[in-house]
Design an enzyme around this catalytic site. Structure first.
Site, PDB file in Angstrom:
ATOM      1  N   CYS A 117       0.816  -1.226   0.000  1.00  0.00           N
ATOM      2  CA  CYS A 117       0.000   0.000   0.000  1.00  0.00           C
ATOM      3  C   CYS A 117       0.850   1.278   0.000  1.00  0.00           C
ATOM      4  O   CYS A 117       0.334   2.361  -0.271  1.00  0.00           O
ATOM      5  CB  CYS A 117      -0.972   0.008   1.175  1.00  0.00           C
ATOM      6  SG  CYS A 117      -2.155  -1.341   1.105  1.00  0.00           S
ATOM      7  N   HIS A 256      -2.922   7.385   2.498  1.00  0.00           N
ATOM      8  CA  HIS A 256      -3.383   6.100   1.953  1.00  0.00           C
ATOM      9  C   HIS A 256      -4.803   5.829   2.450  1.00  0.00           C
ATOM     10  O   HIS A 256      -5.094   5.929   3.642  1.00  0.00           O
ATOM     11  CB  HIS A 256      -2.437   4.987   2.401  1.00  0.00           C
ATOM     12  CG  HIS A 256      -2.964   3.631   2.105  1.00  0.00           C
ATOM     13  ND1 HIS A 256      -3.455   3.288   0.856  1.00  0.00           N
ATOM     14  CD2 HIS A 256      -3.115   2.527   2.880  1.00  0.00           C
ATOM     15  CE1 HIS A 256      -3.867   2.030   0.884  1.00  0.00           C
ATOM     16  NE2 HIS A 256      -3.679   1.552   2.102  1.00  0.00           N
ATOM     17  N   ASN A 286     -10.066   0.206  -0.005  1.00  0.00           N
ATOM     18  CA  ASN A 286      -8.597   0.282   0.006  1.00  0.00           C
ATOM     19  C   ASN A 286      -8.077  -0.351  -1.294  1.00  0.00           C
ATOM     20  O   ASN A 286      -8.154  -1.560  -1.471  1.00  0.00           O
ATOM     21  CB  ASN A 286      -8.070  -0.472   1.232  1.00  0.00           C
ATOM     22  CG  ASN A 286      -6.543  -0.497   1.296  1.00  0.00           C
ATOM     23  OD1 ASN A 286      -5.861  -0.125   0.353  1.00  0.00           O
ATOM     24  ND2 ASN A 286      -6.017  -0.962   2.422  1.00  0.00           N
TER      25      ASN A 286
HETATM   26  N1  COA Z   1     -18.829  -7.036  10.097  1.00  0.00           N
HETATM   27  C1  COA Z   1     -19.369  -7.069  11.324  1.00  0.00           C
HETATM   28  N2  COA Z   1     -18.649  -7.245  12.437  1.00  0.00           N
HETATM   29  C2  COA Z   1     -17.322  -7.405  12.311  1.00  0.00           C
HETATM   30  C3  COA Z   1     -16.693  -7.385  11.049  1.00  0.00           C
HETATM   31  C4  COA Z   1     -17.511  -7.190   9.920  1.00  0.00           C
HETATM   32  N3  COA Z   1     -17.006  -7.144   8.659  1.00  0.00           N
HETATM   33  N4  COA Z   1     -15.358  -7.554  11.225  1.00  0.00           N
HETATM   34  C5  COA Z   1     -15.163  -7.679  12.544  1.00  0.00           C
HETATM   35  N5  COA Z   1     -16.353  -7.586  13.207  1.00  0.00           N
HETATM   36  C6  COA Z   1     -16.604  -7.651  14.637  1.00  0.00           C
HETATM   37  C7  COA Z   1     -15.527  -8.390  15.400  1.00  0.00           C
HETATM   38  O1  COA Z   1     -15.751  -9.776  15.394  1.00  0.00           O
HETATM   39  C8  COA Z   1     -15.663  -7.768  16.755  1.00  0.00           C
HETATM   40  O2  COA Z   1     -16.749  -8.368  17.429  1.00  0.00           O
HETATM   41  P1  COA Z   1     -16.721  -8.600  19.007  1.00  0.00           P
HETATM   42  O3  COA Z   1     -16.607  -7.224  19.618  1.00  0.00           O
HETATM   43  O4  COA Z   1     -18.029  -9.264  19.261  1.00  0.00           O
HETATM   44  O5  COA Z   1     -15.528  -9.463  19.274  1.00  0.00           O
HETATM   45  C9  COA Z   1     -16.046  -6.332  16.483  1.00  0.00           C
HETATM   46  O6  COA Z   1     -16.573  -6.324  15.135  1.00  0.00           O
HETATM   47  C10 COA Z   1     -14.897  -5.365  16.542  1.00  0.00           C
HETATM   48  O7  COA Z   1     -13.796  -5.935  15.819  1.00  0.00           O
HETATM   49  P2  COA Z   1     -12.442  -5.183  15.662  1.00  0.00           P
HETATM   50  O8  COA Z   1     -11.482  -6.053  14.917  1.00  0.00           O
HETATM   51  O9  COA Z   1     -12.035  -4.617  16.992  1.00  0.00           O
HETATM   52  O10 COA Z   1     -12.904  -3.979  14.720  1.00  0.00           O
HETATM   53  P3  COA Z   1     -12.129  -2.686  14.392  1.00  0.00           P
HETATM   54  O11 COA Z   1     -12.855  -1.515  14.854  1.00  0.00           O
HETATM   55  O12 COA Z   1     -10.660  -2.795  14.707  1.00  0.00           O
HETATM   56  O13 COA Z   1     -12.251  -2.651  12.809  1.00  0.00           O
HETATM   57  C11 COA Z   1     -10.895  -3.092  10.892  1.00  0.00           C
HETATM   58  C12 COA Z   1     -11.667  -3.711  12.033  1.00  0.00           C
HETATM   59  C13 COA Z   1     -10.251  -4.223  10.089  1.00  0.00           C
HETATM   60  C14 COA Z   1     -11.856  -2.314  10.022  1.00  0.00           C
HETATM   61  C15 COA Z   1      -9.820  -2.134  11.463  1.00  0.00           C
HETATM   62  O14 COA Z   1      -9.067  -2.814  12.453  1.00  0.00           O
HETATM   63  C16 COA Z   1      -8.889  -1.627  10.422  1.00  0.00           C
HETATM   64  O15 COA Z   1      -9.276  -0.886   9.553  1.00  0.00           O
HETATM   65  N6  COA Z   1      -7.605  -1.989  10.506  1.00  0.00           N
HETATM   66  C17 COA Z   1      -6.636  -1.547   9.553  1.00  0.00           C
HETATM   67  C18 COA Z   1      -6.773  -2.331   8.292  1.00  0.00           C
HETATM   68  C19 COA Z   1      -5.943  -1.769   7.198  1.00  0.00           C
HETATM   69  O16 COA Z   1      -5.812  -0.591   7.082  1.00  0.00           O
HETATM   70  N7  COA Z   1      -5.359  -2.655   6.386  1.00  0.00           N
HETATM   71  C20 COA Z   1      -4.593  -2.292   5.268  1.00  0.00           C
HETATM   72  C21 COA Z   1      -3.407  -1.514   5.667  1.00  0.00           C
HETATM   73  S1  COA Z   1      -2.584  -0.934   4.271  1.00  0.00           S
END
Ligand code: COA
Length: 335
Positions: A117, A256, A286
Protein backbone atom coordinates in the site's frame (compact mmCIF):
# COMPACT_ATOMS: atom_id res chain seq x y z
CA UNK A 1 18.30 8.00 -22.18
CA UNK A 2 18.91 11.62 -21.14
CA UNK A 3 22.27 13.35 -20.99
CA UNK A 4 23.75 14.75 -17.77
CA UNK A 5 22.35 18.20 -18.70
CA UNK A 6 18.83 16.81 -18.49
CA UNK A 7 19.16 16.26 -14.73
CA UNK A 8 16.55 18.10 -12.73
CA UNK A 9 13.79 17.76 -10.19
CA UNK A 10 10.87 15.43 -10.89
CA UNK A 11 7.69 17.38 -11.65
CA UNK A 12 4.19 15.88 -11.95
CA UNK A 13 2.86 16.76 -15.41
CA UNK A 14 -0.04 14.33 -15.91
CA UNK A 15 -2.55 12.35 -13.85
CA UNK A 16 -4.95 9.54 -14.74
CA UNK A 17 -7.01 6.88 -13.01
CA UNK A 18 -9.14 3.87 -13.79
CA UNK A 19 -11.54 1.64 -11.88
CA UNK A 20 -13.01 -1.68 -13.02
CA UNK A 21 -16.67 -1.37 -13.97
CA UNK A 22 -18.14 -3.87 -11.50
CA UNK A 23 -19.25 -2.23 -8.25
CA UNK A 24 -19.95 -4.27 -5.12
CA UNK A 25 -21.75 -2.35 -2.42
CA UNK A 26 -22.00 -3.20 1.28
CA UNK A 27 -25.56 -4.50 0.88
CA UNK A 28 -24.37 -7.06 -1.68
CA UNK A 29 -21.57 -8.16 0.69
CA UNK A 30 -23.90 -8.49 3.63
CA UNK A 31 -26.00 -10.99 1.67
CA UNK A 32 -23.11 -13.47 1.69
CA UNK A 33 -21.06 -12.46 4.76
CA UNK A 34 -21.92 -11.98 8.43
CA UNK A 35 -21.65 -8.18 8.20
CA UNK A 36 -23.81 -5.12 7.53
CA UNK A 37 -23.72 -1.84 5.63
CA UNK A 38 -23.93 -0.04 8.97
CA UNK A 39 -20.89 -1.89 10.46
CA UNK A 40 -18.71 -1.40 7.39
CA UNK A 41 -19.59 2.30 7.01
CA UNK A 42 -19.10 3.08 10.69
CA UNK A 43 -15.86 1.13 11.18
CA UNK A 44 -14.21 1.90 7.81
CA UNK A 45 -16.06 4.69 5.95
CA UNK A 46 -16.48 2.38 2.94
CA UNK A 47 -19.82 2.09 1.10
CA UNK A 48 -18.71 0.27 -2.05
CA UNK A 49 -15.65 -0.96 -3.90
CA UNK A 50 -14.81 -1.73 -7.55
CA UNK A 51 -13.88 -5.33 -8.28
CA UNK A 52 -12.19 -6.88 -11.32
CA UNK A 53 -14.19 -9.29 -13.47
CA UNK A 54 -12.84 -12.84 -13.92
CA UNK A 55 -9.79 -12.60 -16.20
CA UNK A 56 -9.42 -8.84 -15.69
CA UNK A 57 -6.01 -8.16 -14.15
CA UNK A 58 -3.66 -5.63 -12.62
CA UNK A 59 -1.97 -5.05 -15.99
CA UNK A 60 -5.37 -4.27 -17.59
CA UNK A 61 -6.10 -1.61 -14.96
CA UNK A 62 -2.54 -0.22 -15.07
CA UNK A 63 -2.69 0.19 -18.86
CA UNK A 64 -5.94 2.18 -18.64
CA UNK A 65 -4.63 4.48 -15.89
CA UNK A 66 -1.27 4.86 -17.65
CA UNK A 67 -2.93 5.76 -20.96
CA UNK A 68 -4.92 8.47 -19.20
CA UNK A 69 -1.90 9.91 -17.37
CA UNK A 70 0.04 10.12 -20.65
CA UNK A 71 -2.92 11.90 -22.31
CA UNK A 72 -3.20 14.27 -19.34
CA UNK A 73 0.52 15.12 -19.73
CA UNK A 74 0.14 15.47 -23.52
CA UNK A 75 2.88 12.91 -24.26
CA UNK A 76 2.82 9.46 -25.83
CA UNK A 77 6.14 8.18 -24.54
CA UNK A 78 8.37 8.28 -21.45
CA UNK A 79 11.88 6.94 -20.71
CA UNK A 80 10.77 4.54 -17.98
CA UNK A 81 7.64 2.83 -16.61
CA UNK A 82 7.42 2.10 -12.88
CA UNK A 83 4.53 -0.06 -11.72
CA UNK A 84 3.80 -0.06 -8.00
CA UNK A 85 1.94 -3.28 -7.31
CA UNK A 86 1.84 -6.20 -4.91
CA UNK A 87 -0.58 -8.10 -7.13
CA UNK A 88 1.30 -8.56 -10.43
CA UNK A 89 -0.31 -10.69 -13.15
CA UNK A 90 2.32 -13.39 -12.59
CA UNK A 91 4.78 -13.99 -9.75
CA UNK A 92 7.50 -13.87 -12.45
CA UNK A 93 8.19 -11.75 -14.46
CA UNK A 94 7.24 -8.32 -13.14
CA UNK A 95 4.24 -6.74 -14.86
CA UNK A 96 5.70 -3.34 -15.79
CA UNK A 97 7.23 -4.53 -19.11
CA UNK A 98 3.81 -5.82 -20.24
CA UNK A 99 2.24 -2.49 -19.29
CA UNK A 100 4.92 -0.58 -21.24
CA UNK A 101 4.41 -2.79 -24.29
CA UNK A 102 0.62 -2.39 -24.22
CA UNK A 103 1.05 1.37 -23.95
CA UNK A 104 3.02 1.33 -27.22
CA UNK A 105 6.37 1.85 -25.50
CA UNK A 106 7.93 -1.59 -25.92
CA UNK A 107 11.66 -1.21 -25.31
CA UNK A 108 11.65 1.42 -22.57
CA UNK A 109 12.91 0.58 -19.08
CA UNK A 110 10.17 -0.98 -16.97
CA UNK A 111 10.23 -2.12 -13.36
CA UNK A 112 7.80 -3.26 -10.66
CA UNK A 113 8.02 -1.68 -7.22
CA UNK A 114 6.50 -3.78 -4.44
CA UNK A 115 5.93 -1.82 -1.26
CA UNK A 116 2.26 -2.89 -1.14
CA UNK A 117 0.00 0.00 0.00
CA UNK A 118 3.04 2.33 0.23
CA UNK A 119 4.06 1.35 -3.28
CA UNK A 120 2.97 4.54 -5.03
CA UNK A 121 5.00 6.80 -2.70
CA UNK A 122 8.00 4.43 -3.00
CA UNK A 123 7.67 4.40 -6.81
CA UNK A 124 7.40 8.22 -6.88
CA UNK A 125 10.63 8.38 -4.85
CA UNK A 126 12.29 5.90 -7.23
CA UNK A 127 11.17 7.88 -10.29
CA UNK A 128 12.24 11.18 -8.73
CA UNK A 129 15.65 9.73 -7.86
CA UNK A 130 16.17 8.39 -11.39
CA UNK A 131 15.28 11.79 -12.85
CA UNK A 132 17.53 13.73 -10.49
CA UNK A 133 20.31 11.17 -11.09
CA UNK A 134 20.08 11.71 -14.84
CA UNK A 135 18.99 8.13 -15.61
CA UNK A 136 15.62 9.18 -17.05
CA UNK A 137 14.07 12.49 -18.03
CA UNK A 138 10.46 11.27 -17.91
CA UNK A 139 8.83 8.47 -15.93
CA UNK A 140 5.32 7.02 -15.89
CA UNK A 141 4.54 6.00 -12.29
CA UNK A 142 1.51 3.73 -11.99
CA UNK A 143 -0.05 2.36 -8.82
CA UNK A 144 -2.31 -0.62 -9.57
CA UNK A 145 -3.60 -3.46 -7.43
CA UNK A 146 -6.27 -6.15 -7.51
CA UNK A 147 -6.31 -7.32 -3.89
CA UNK A 148 -9.82 -8.70 -4.28
CA UNK A 149 -8.09 -11.60 -6.08
CA UNK A 150 -5.86 -12.26 -3.03
CA UNK A 151 -8.39 -12.29 -0.20
CA UNK A 152 -10.53 -15.09 1.15
CA UNK A 153 -14.06 -14.43 -0.17
CA UNK A 154 -15.40 -15.80 3.15
CA UNK A 155 -13.29 -13.50 5.37
CA UNK A 156 -15.38 -10.65 6.75
CA UNK A 157 -12.19 -9.11 8.17
CA UNK A 158 -10.70 -8.34 4.74
CA UNK A 159 -13.44 -8.55 2.08
CA UNK A 160 -15.21 -5.30 3.10
CA UNK A 161 -11.97 -3.34 3.07
CA UNK A 162 -10.31 -4.02 -0.27
CA UNK A 163 -11.17 -2.84 -3.76
CA UNK A 164 -9.33 -2.84 -7.10
CA UNK A 165 -8.10 0.12 -9.14
CA UNK A 166 -5.24 2.01 -10.74
CA UNK A 167 -3.90 5.56 -10.79
CA UNK A 168 -0.89 7.06 -12.52
CA UNK A 169 1.20 10.19 -12.87
CA UNK A 170 3.75 11.31 -15.45
CA UNK A 171 6.97 12.77 -14.03
CA UNK A 172 9.16 15.02 -16.17
CA UNK A 173 12.42 16.73 -15.43
CA UNK A 174 11.93 20.31 -14.25
CA UNK A 175 13.00 22.72 -11.54
CA UNK A 176 12.49 22.49 -7.80
CA UNK A 177 10.60 25.79 -7.57
CA UNK A 178 7.82 25.02 -10.07
CA UNK A 179 4.37 23.67 -9.16
CA UNK A 180 4.26 19.88 -9.29
CA UNK A 181 7.92 19.51 -8.21
CA UNK A 182 8.23 16.62 -5.77
CA UNK A 183 9.72 17.70 -2.48
CA UNK A 184 11.83 15.57 -0.17
CA UNK A 185 10.82 12.00 0.64
CA UNK A 186 10.68 10.12 3.92
CA UNK A 187 10.68 6.31 3.56
CA UNK A 188 10.73 3.56 6.22
CA UNK A 189 10.09 -0.13 6.81
CA UNK A 190 9.76 -2.63 9.66
CA UNK A 191 10.21 -6.19 8.40
CA UNK A 192 9.92 -7.56 11.95
CA UNK A 193 6.19 -6.85 11.70
CA UNK A 194 5.75 -8.39 8.25
CA UNK A 195 3.29 -11.01 9.49
CA UNK A 196 0.70 -8.39 10.47
CA UNK A 197 -0.31 -8.29 6.78
CA UNK A 198 0.86 -11.42 5.07
CA UNK A 199 0.25 -14.13 2.48
CA UNK A 200 1.90 -17.33 3.75
CA UNK A 201 2.11 -19.49 0.63
CA UNK A 202 2.86 -19.06 -3.06
CA UNK A 203 6.31 -17.48 -2.76
CA UNK A 204 9.74 -19.16 -2.68
CA UNK A 205 9.49 -19.96 1.04
CA UNK A 206 6.37 -22.09 0.62
CA UNK A 207 5.38 -22.71 -2.99
CA UNK A 208 2.63 -25.24 -2.21
CA UNK A 209 0.18 -25.74 0.63
CA UNK A 210 -2.70 -28.10 1.29
CA UNK A 211 -4.38 -25.28 3.21
CA UNK A 212 -6.06 -22.93 0.70
CA UNK A 213 -6.27 -20.17 3.34
CA UNK A 214 -2.45 -19.86 3.20
CA UNK A 215 -2.76 -18.34 -0.28
CA UNK A 216 -4.98 -15.54 1.01
CA UNK A 217 -4.04 -12.27 2.71
CA UNK A 218 -4.26 -12.40 6.50
CA UNK A 219 -4.47 -9.19 8.49
CA UNK A 220 -4.24 -8.33 12.18
CA UNK A 221 -6.54 -5.36 11.78
CA UNK A 222 -6.24 -3.61 15.12
CA UNK A 223 -2.42 -3.72 15.23
CA UNK A 224 -2.25 -2.53 11.61
CA UNK A 225 -4.65 0.29 12.46
CA UNK A 226 -2.48 1.58 15.33
CA UNK A 227 0.73 1.42 13.30
CA UNK A 228 -0.86 3.10 10.27
CA UNK A 229 -2.00 6.15 12.26
CA UNK A 230 1.27 6.58 14.17
CA UNK A 231 3.69 5.90 11.30
CA UNK A 232 1.91 8.15 8.76
CA UNK A 233 1.82 10.98 11.31
CA UNK A 234 5.54 10.53 12.18
CA UNK A 235 6.55 10.37 8.54
CA UNK A 236 4.42 13.40 7.65
CA UNK A 237 6.13 15.45 10.36
CA UNK A 238 9.57 14.29 9.19
CA UNK A 239 8.96 15.18 5.55
CA UNK A 240 7.52 18.60 6.42
CA UNK A 241 10.55 19.35 8.56
CA UNK A 242 12.87 18.27 5.75
CA UNK A 243 10.98 20.61 3.39
CA UNK A 244 11.21 23.51 5.84
CA UNK A 245 7.42 23.52 6.28
CA UNK A 246 4.99 23.13 9.16
CA UNK A 247 1.57 21.52 9.43
CA UNK A 248 -0.05 24.94 8.99
CA UNK A 249 1.46 25.11 5.47
CA UNK A 250 -0.53 22.02 4.39
CA UNK A 251 -3.73 22.64 2.39
CA UNK A 252 -4.53 19.01 1.56
CA UNK A 253 -3.54 15.73 3.21
CA UNK A 254 -3.79 12.80 0.80
CA UNK A 255 -3.10 9.75 2.95
CA UNK A 256 -3.38 6.10 1.95
CA UNK A 257 -7.10 5.30 1.82
CA UNK A 258 -7.21 2.30 4.19
CA UNK A 259 -9.91 3.36 6.64
CA UNK A 260 -11.55 6.77 7.15
CA UNK A 261 -10.81 6.47 10.88
CA UNK A 262 -7.07 6.02 10.12
CA UNK A 263 -7.10 9.18 7.96
CA UNK A 264 -8.97 11.14 10.60
CA UNK A 265 -6.79 9.78 13.42
CA UNK A 266 -3.62 10.68 11.55
CA UNK A 267 -4.92 14.18 10.77
CA UNK A 268 -5.79 14.63 14.46
CA UNK A 269 -2.32 13.49 15.58
CA UNK A 270 -0.82 16.00 13.14
CA UNK A 271 -3.15 18.82 14.16
CA UNK A 272 -4.55 19.15 10.63
CA UNK A 273 -7.97 20.66 9.99
CA UNK A 274 -10.63 18.06 9.15
CA UNK A 275 -11.35 19.72 5.79
CA UNK A 276 -7.71 19.25 4.72
CA UNK A 277 -8.26 15.48 4.59
CA UNK A 278 -8.88 14.15 1.08
CA UNK A 279 -10.98 10.98 1.17
CA UNK A 280 -12.54 8.94 -1.63
CA UNK A 281 -12.51 5.65 0.30
CA UNK A 282 -16.31 5.65 0.51
CA UNK A 283 -16.59 4.61 -3.13
CA UNK A 284 -13.26 2.81 -3.71
CA UNK A 285 -12.31 0.93 -0.53
CA UNK A 286 -8.60 0.28 0.01
CA UNK A 287 -7.03 -0.01 -3.46
CA UNK A 288 -3.50 -0.47 -2.09
CA UNK A 289 -0.87 1.12 -4.38
CA UNK A 290 -3.61 2.79 -6.43
CA UNK A 291 -5.19 4.63 -3.53
CA UNK A 292 -3.15 7.86 -3.48
CA UNK A 293 -3.23 8.60 -7.25
CA UNK A 294 -6.94 7.67 -7.32
CA UNK A 295 -7.62 10.07 -4.45
CA UNK A 296 -5.59 12.80 -6.17
CA UNK A 297 -7.49 12.35 -9.43
CA UNK A 298 -10.89 12.32 -7.74
CA UNK A 299 -10.09 15.42 -5.65
CA UNK A 300 -8.68 17.32 -8.64
CA UNK A 301 -11.75 16.47 -10.75
CA UNK A 302 -14.06 17.61 -7.94
CA UNK A 303 -12.18 20.93 -7.54
CA UNK A 304 -11.21 19.99 -3.99
CA UNK A 305 -7.54 20.01 -5.04
CA UNK A 306 -6.56 23.12 -6.96
CA UNK A 307 -3.35 24.52 -8.42
CA UNK A 308 -1.26 26.11 -5.68
CA UNK A 309 -2.51 23.85 -2.88
CA UNK A 310 0.33 22.44 -0.81
CA UNK A 311 -0.30 18.70 -0.72
CA UNK A 312 1.09 16.23 1.78
CA UNK A 313 1.13 12.59 0.57
CA UNK A 314 1.57 9.84 3.15
CA UNK A 315 1.24 6.07 2.76
CA UNK A 316 1.39 3.00 4.95
CA UNK A 317 1.24 -0.67 4.05
CA UNK A 318 2.32 -4.25 4.43
CA UNK A 319 6.00 -4.92 4.86
CA UNK A 320 5.56 -2.95 7.00
CA UNK A 321 6.40 0.06 4.83
CA UNK A 322 5.52 3.73 5.06
CA UNK A 323 6.57 7.03 3.56
CA UNK A 324 5.64 10.59 2.64
CA UNK A 325 6.37 13.47 0.31
CA UNK A 326 5.08 16.99 -0.24
CA UNK A 327 4.44 19.15 -3.31
CA UNK A 328 2.60 22.20 -4.59
CA UNK A 329 -0.28 21.08 -6.79
CA UNK A 330 0.32 21.90 -10.48
CA UNK A 331 -2.11 23.08 -13.13
CA UNK A 332 -3.21 19.88 -14.85
CA UNK A 333 -6.39 18.17 -15.95
CA UNK A 334 -6.73 14.57 -14.77
CA UNK A 335 -7.90 12.09 -17.38
N1 COA B 1 -18.83 -7.04 10.10
C1 COA B 1 -19.37 -7.07 11.32
N2 COA B 1 -18.65 -7.24 12.44
C2 COA B 1 -17.32 -7.41 12.31
C3 COA B 1 -16.69 -7.38 11.05
C4 COA B 1 -17.51 -7.19 9.92
N3 COA B 1 -17.01 -7.14 8.66
N4 COA B 1 -15.36 -7.55 11.23
C5 COA B 1 -15.16 -7.68 12.54
N5 COA B 1 -16.35 -7.59 13.21
C6 COA B 1 -16.60 -7.65 14.64
C7 COA B 1 -15.53 -8.39 15.40
O1 COA B 1 -15.75 -9.78 15.39
C8 COA B 1 -15.66 -7.77 16.75
O2 COA B 1 -16.75 -8.37 17.43
P1 COA B 1 -16.72 -8.60 19.01
O3 COA B 1 -16.61 -7.22 19.62
O4 COA B 1 -18.03 -9.26 19.26
O5 COA B 1 -15.53 -9.46 19.27
C9 COA B 1 -16.05 -6.33 16.48
O6 COA B 1 -16.57 -6.32 15.14
C10 COA B 1 -14.90 -5.37 16.54
O7 COA B 1 -13.80 -5.93 15.82
P2 COA B 1 -12.44 -5.18 15.66
O8 COA B 1 -11.48 -6.05 14.92
O9 COA B 1 -12.03 -4.62 16.99
O10 COA B 1 -12.90 -3.98 14.72
P3 COA B 1 -12.13 -2.69 14.39
O11 COA B 1 -12.86 -1.52 14.85
O12 COA B 1 -10.66 -2.79 14.71
O13 COA B 1 -12.25 -2.65 12.81
C11 COA B 1 -10.90 -3.09 10.89
C12 COA B 1 -11.67 -3.71 12.03
C13 COA B 1 -10.25 -4.22 10.09
C14 COA B 1 -11.86 -2.31 10.02
C15 COA B 1 -9.82 -2.13 11.46
O14 COA B 1 -9.07 -2.81 12.45
C16 COA B 1 -8.89 -1.63 10.42
O15 COA B 1 -9.28 -0.89 9.55
N6 COA B 1 -7.61 -1.99 10.51
C17 COA B 1 -6.64 -1.55 9.55
C18 COA B 1 -6.77 -2.33 8.29
C19 COA B 1 -5.94 -1.77 7.20
O16 COA B 1 -5.81 -0.59 7.08
N7 COA B 1 -5.36 -2.66 6.39
C20 COA B 1 -4.59 -2.29 5.27
C21 COA B 1 -3.41 -1.51 5.67
S1 COA B 1 -2.58 -0.93 4.27
Amino acid sequence: MPTQEARGTAVISGLGSWLPSRVVDNHELSQRLDTSDEWIRTRTGIAQRHVVAPGESTVDLAVEAGKRALASAGVDRVDLVLLATATPDQLCPGSAPQVAARLGMNGVGALDVNAVCSGFVYALATGAGLISGGVASSVLVIGADTFTTMIDPEDRGTVPIFGDGAGAVVLRSGSADEPGALGPFDLHSDGELAELLWITAGGSKKRQSDDPSEFFLTMQGQAVFRHACARMAESSRAVLERAGLTVSDVDRFVGHQANIRILQGCAKQLGLAADAVVANIEHTGNTSAASIPLALADAARAGDLIPGHRVLLSAFGAGLTWGSTVLTWPNLTPA
